[in-house]
Design a protein around this motif. Structure first.
Motif, PDB file in Angstrom:
ATOM      1  N   LEU A  10       0.822  -1.211   0.000  1.00  0.00           N
ATOM      2  CA  LEU A  10       0.000   0.000   0.000  1.00  0.00           C
ATOM      3  C   LEU A  10       0.859   1.265   0.000  1.00  0.00           C
ATOM      4  CD1 LEU A  10      -2.892  -0.982   2.433  1.00  0.00           C
ATOM      5  CD2 LEU A  10      -3.026  -0.621  -0.031  1.00  0.00           C
ATOM      6  N   ILE A  11       1.930   1.252   0.750  1.00  0.00           N
ATOM      7  CA  ILE A  11       2.831   2.408   0.787  1.00  0.00           C
ATOM      8  C   ILE A  11       3.483   2.610  -0.578  1.00  0.00           C
ATOM      9  CG2 ILE A  11       4.982   3.290   1.782  1.00  0.00           C
ATOM     10  CD1 ILE A  11       4.088   1.983   4.438  1.00  0.00           C
ATOM     11  N   ILE A  12       3.900   1.528  -1.210  1.00  0.00           N
ATOM     12  CA  ILE A  12       4.508   1.623  -2.546  1.00  0.00           C
ATOM     13  C   ILE A  12       3.488   2.158  -3.549  1.00  0.00           C
ATOM     14  CG2 ILE A  12       5.441   0.261  -4.456  1.00  0.00           C
ATOM     15  CD1 ILE A  12       6.751  -1.540  -2.300  1.00  0.00           C
ATOM     16  N   ALA A  13       2.249   1.669  -3.474  1.00  0.00           N
ATOM     17  CA  ALA A  13       1.199   2.145  -4.381  1.00  0.00           C
ATOM     18  C   ALA A  13       0.929   3.630  -4.166  1.00  0.00           C
ATOM     19  CB  ALA A  13      -0.072   1.338  -4.181  1.00  0.00           C
ATOM     20  N   LEU A  14       0.908   4.063  -2.932  1.00  0.00           N
ATOM     21  CA  LEU A  14       0.686   5.477  -2.625  1.00  0.00           C
ATOM     22  C   LEU A  14       1.809   6.343  -3.191  1.00  0.00           C
ATOM     23  CD1 LEU A  14      -1.015   7.594  -1.092  1.00  0.00           C
ATOM     24  CD2 LEU A  14       0.468   7.176   0.876  1.00  0.00           C
ATOM     25  N   ILE A  15       3.026   5.895  -3.062  1.00  0.00           N
ATOM     26  CA  ILE A  15       4.173   6.647  -3.598  1.00  0.00           C
ATOM     27  C   ILE A  15       4.090   6.730  -5.119  1.00  0.00           C
ATOM     28  CG2 ILE A  15       6.680   6.599  -3.894  1.00  0.00           C
ATOM     29  CD1 ILE A  15       6.824   5.440  -1.025  1.00  0.00           C
ATOM     30  N   VAL A  16       3.721   5.633  -5.763  1.00  0.00           N
ATOM     31  CA  VAL A  16       3.595   5.632  -7.227  1.00  0.00           C
ATOM     32  C   VAL A  16       2.506   6.603  -7.666  1.00  0.00           C
ATOM     33  CG1 VAL A  16       2.893   4.195  -9.192  1.00  0.00           C
ATOM     34  CG2 VAL A  16       4.538   3.320  -7.545  1.00  0.00           C
ATOM     35  N   VAL A  17       1.379   6.610  -6.964  1.00  0.00           N
ATOM     36  CA  VAL A  17       0.289   7.530  -7.307  1.00  0.00           C
ATOM     37  C   VAL A  17       0.737   8.971  -7.109  1.00  0.00           C
ATOM     38  CG1 VAL A  17      -2.010   8.325  -6.588  1.00  0.00           C
ATOM     39  CG2 VAL A  17      -1.566   5.893  -6.895  1.00  0.00           C
ATOM     40  N   LEU A  18       1.469   9.233  -6.043  1.00  0.00           N
ATOM     41  CA  LEU A  18       1.947  10.596  -5.804  1.00  0.00           C
ATOM     42  C   LEU A  18       2.961  11.030  -6.860  1.00  0.00           C
ATOM     43  CD1 LEU A  18       2.334  10.630  -1.912  1.00  0.00           C
ATOM     44  CD2 LEU A  18       0.618  11.821  -3.288  1.00  0.00           C
ATOM     45  N   LEU A  19       3.801  10.119  -7.304  1.00  0.00           N
ATOM     46  CA  LEU A  19       4.821  10.467  -8.296  1.00  0.00           C
ATOM     47  C   LEU A  19       4.218  10.699  -9.681  1.00  0.00           C
ATOM     48  CD1 LEU A  19       7.790   8.088  -7.408  1.00  0.00           C
ATOM     49  CD2 LEU A  19       7.717  10.565  -7.154  1.00  0.00           C
ATOM     50  N   PHE A  20       3.354   9.805 -10.116  1.00  0.00           N
ATOM     51  CA  PHE A  20       2.859   9.863 -11.491  1.00  0.00           C
ATOM     52  C   PHE A  20       1.496  10.521 -11.623  1.00  0.00           C
ATOM     53  CE2 PHE A  20       5.771   6.190 -11.534  1.00  0.00           C
ATOM     54  CZ  PHE A  20       6.654   6.644 -12.487  1.00  0.00           C
ATOM     55  N   GLY A  21       0.707  10.486 -10.601  1.00  0.00           N
ATOM     56  CA  GLY A  21      -0.636  11.051 -10.676  1.00  0.00           C
ATOM     57  C   GLY A  21      -1.616  10.045 -11.250  1.00  0.00           C
ATOM     58  N   THR A  22      -2.866  10.228 -10.897  1.00  0.00           N
ATOM     59  CA  THR A  22      -3.877   9.259 -11.321  1.00  0.00           C
ATOM     60  C   THR A  22      -4.157   9.336 -12.817  1.00  0.00           C
ATOM     61  OG1 THR A  22      -5.626  10.819 -10.738  1.00  0.00           O
ATOM     62  CG2 THR A  22      -4.992   9.208  -9.066  1.00  0.00           C
ATOM     63  N   LYS A  23      -4.073  10.527 -13.393  1.00  0.00           N
ATOM     64  CA  LYS A  23      -4.367  10.677 -14.819  1.00  0.00           C
ATOM     65  C   LYS A  23      -3.351   9.915 -15.668  1.00  0.00           C
ATOM     66  CE  LYS A  23      -5.338  14.163 -18.308  1.00  0.00           C
ATOM     67  NZ  LYS A  23      -5.407  15.591 -18.596  1.00  0.00           N
ATOM     68  N   LYS A  24      -2.102  10.048 -15.323  1.00  0.00           N
ATOM     69  CA  LYS A  24      -1.058   9.366 -16.089  1.00  0.00           C
ATOM     70  C   LYS A  24      -1.152   7.852 -15.899  1.00  0.00           C
ATOM     71  CE  LYS A  24       3.661  10.081 -17.422  1.00  0.00           C
ATOM     72  NZ  LYS A  24       4.811  10.945 -17.291  1.00  0.00           N
ATOM     73  N   LEU A  25      -1.449   7.414 -14.684  1.00  0.00           N
ATOM     74  CA  LEU A  25      -1.598   5.978 -14.437  1.00  0.00           C
ATOM     75  C   LEU A  25      -2.810   5.419 -15.182  1.00  0.00           C
ATOM     76  CD1 LEU A  25      -0.743   5.701 -10.640  1.00  0.00           C
ATOM     77  CD2 LEU A  25       0.631   4.943 -12.573  1.00  0.00           C
ATOM     78  N   ARG A  26      -3.894   6.202 -15.243  1.00  0.00           N
ATOM     79  CA  ARG A  26      -5.092   5.763 -15.957  1.00  0.00           C
ATOM     80  C   ARG A  26      -4.803   5.617 -17.449  1.00  0.00           C
ATOM     81  NH1 ARG A  26      -8.944   9.906 -15.090  1.00  0.00           N
ATOM     82  NH2 ARG A  26      -8.691   9.359 -12.912  1.00  0.00           N
ATOM     83  N   SER A  27      -4.088   6.578 -18.011  1.00  0.00           N
ATOM     84  CA  SER A  27      -3.767   6.493 -19.443  1.00  0.00           C
ATOM     85  C   SER A  27      -2.789   5.343 -19.711  1.00  0.00           C
ATOM     86  CB  SER A  27      -3.193   7.810 -19.947  1.00  0.00           C
ATOM     87  OG  SER A  27      -1.932   8.065 -19.379  1.00  0.00           O
ATOM     88  N   LEU A  28      -1.887   5.117 -18.786  1.00  0.00           N
ATOM     89  CA  LEU A  28      -0.956   3.997 -18.926  1.00  0.00           C
ATOM     90  C   LEU A  28      -1.707   2.667 -18.890  1.00  0.00           C
ATOM     91  CD1 LEU A  28       2.019   3.051 -19.048  1.00  0.00           C
ATOM     92  CD2 LEU A  28       1.987   3.015 -16.562  1.00  0.00           C
ATOM     93  N   GLY A  29      -2.677   2.564 -17.995  1.00  0.00           N
ATOM     94  CA  GLY A  29      -3.499   1.354 -17.919  1.00  0.00           C
ATOM     95  C   GLY A  29      -4.314   1.149 -19.187  1.00  0.00           C
ATOM     96  N   GLY A  30      -4.848   2.238 -19.725  1.00  0.00           N
ATOM     97  CA  GLY A  30      -5.612   2.150 -20.972  1.00  0.00           C
ATOM     98  C   GLY A  30      -4.739   1.719 -22.137  1.00  0.00           C
ATOM     99  N   ASP A  31      -3.537   2.265 -22.195  1.00  0.00           N
ATOM    100  CA  ASP A  31      -2.609   1.881 -23.260  1.00  0.00           C
ATOM    101  C   ASP A  31      -2.216   0.410 -23.148  1.00  0.00           C
ATOM    102  OD1 ASP A  31      -2.682   4.460 -24.188  1.00  0.00           O
ATOM    103  OD2 ASP A  31      -0.766   5.045 -23.270  1.00  0.00           O
TER     104      ASP A  31
END
Length: 79
Positions: A10-31
């Motif tokens: 959970l801590i790692i996931a939180l850090i990743v979300v803070l670094l990349f942001g939800t929008k970028k992660l969402r587009s990465l998931g879509g790609d």
């Protein structure tokens, strides 16, 4: 002690979300999802194409065999 606990994940996931942001992660998931879907479509179209070729080859072989069987009969009638 050597394994990763749920809290560490959970801590790692939180850090990743803070670094990349939800929008970028969402587009990465879509790609990534689009790439997987494209790969599956390509694989299924190859399998469909191969099955179609096998079916056509079987029909051609059957037609050739039937034509070959009919030729000797017509030759016997002519003789």
């Amino acid at each position: 002690m050597g394994g990763i606990s749920i809290w560490q994940l959970l801590i790692i996931a939180l850090i990743v979300v803070l670094l990349f942001g939800t929008k970028k992660l969402r587009s990465l998931g879509g790609d990534l999802g689009g790439a997987v879907k494209g790969f599956k479509n390509a694989m299924s179209s190859e399998e469909d194409k191969k099955a179609l070729e096998d079916t056509e080859a079987a029909k051609t072989a059957q037609t050739t065999q039937q034509a070959t069987e009919k030729k000797p009969e017509s030759n016997k009638e002519q003789a």
